[in-house]
Design a protein around this motif. Structure first.
Motif, short mmCIF file in Angstrom:
data_model
loop_
_atom_site.label_atom_id
_atom_site.label_comp_id
_atom_site.label_asym_id
_atom_site.label_seq_id
_atom_site.Cartn_x
_atom_site.Cartn_y
_atom_site.Cartn_z
N GLU A 45 16.58 19.26 5.85
CA GLU A 45 17.65 18.80 6.86
C GLU A 45 17.84 19.71 7.96
N THR A 49 23.43 20.90 9.54
CA THR A 49 24.21 19.49 8.77
C THR A 49 25.28 20.02 7.93
N LYS A 57 25.02 12.21 0.57
CA LYS A 57 25.24 11.83 1.86
C LYS A 57 24.37 12.18 2.78
N ARG A 58 23.64 13.22 2.46
CA ARG A 58 22.90 13.77 3.54
C ARG A 58 21.34 13.13 3.59
N PRO A 59 21.17 12.80 5.08
CA PRO A 59 19.88 11.89 5.18
C PRO A 59 18.70 12.40 4.40
N LYS A 60 18.18 13.71 4.48
CA LYS A 60 16.89 14.20 3.90
C LYS A 60 16.99 14.02 2.44
N GLY A 62 18.52 11.66 0.59
CA GLY A 62 18.65 10.62 0.36
C GLY A 62 17.24 10.09 0.43
N GLU A 63 16.44 10.58 1.53
CA GLU A 63 15.15 10.45 1.62
C GLU A 63 14.46 10.64 0.24
#
Length: 92
Positions: A45, A49, A57-60, A62-63
Motif C-alpha cells: 500500500e 493509506t 477496502k484497501r486497494p493493494k 484487494g489486488e
C-alpha cells in the motif's frame, strides 16, 4: 517480483503497509528476508493509506485477494483485528 510479472503455478504473496508516511516497510522487508521466502509477489500500500479504511477496502489488499489462487501462500505481518473474524485462508 511484482504482480504484473509472469504468474507461476504457486506463489508466495506478501502484503505490506505502514500507517503514516513517516514509517517505512524496512522492518517488514527484514522479516521477509529472514524467513527466506522464495520469490515473493509483493502488494504494498502507499504510505499513509488510512488505518480507518477497512483492510478489505484497501486497494493493494484487494489486488492480492484477486491475484491469489489455490495453493498460494499469503504472508502478513499480522491479521488486522477488524478482519480476524473474516480471515479465511483459501485452501488448495
Amino acid at each position: 517480483m511484482s504482480p504484473t510479472e509472469a504468474r507461476k503455478s504457486v506463489a508466495n504473496l506478501v502484503y505490506k503497509r505502514v500507517s503514516t508516511d513517516q514509517q517505512s516497510t524496512d522492518r517488514q522487508n527484514l522479516v521477509l528476508d529472514e524467513a527466506g521466502i522464495d520469490t515473493p509477489v509483493a502488494f504494498e500500500e502507499e504510505a499513509g493509506t488510512s488505518s480507518r479504511l477497512h483492510p478489505l477496502k484497501r486497494p493493494k489488499f484487494g489486488e492480492l485477494l484477486t491475484y491469489a489462487r489455490p495453493g498460494d501462500t499469503v504472508h502478513l505481518r499480522d491479521v488486522p483485528p477488524r478482519t480476524r473474524h473474516r480471515a479465511h485462508p483459501r485452501r488448495a
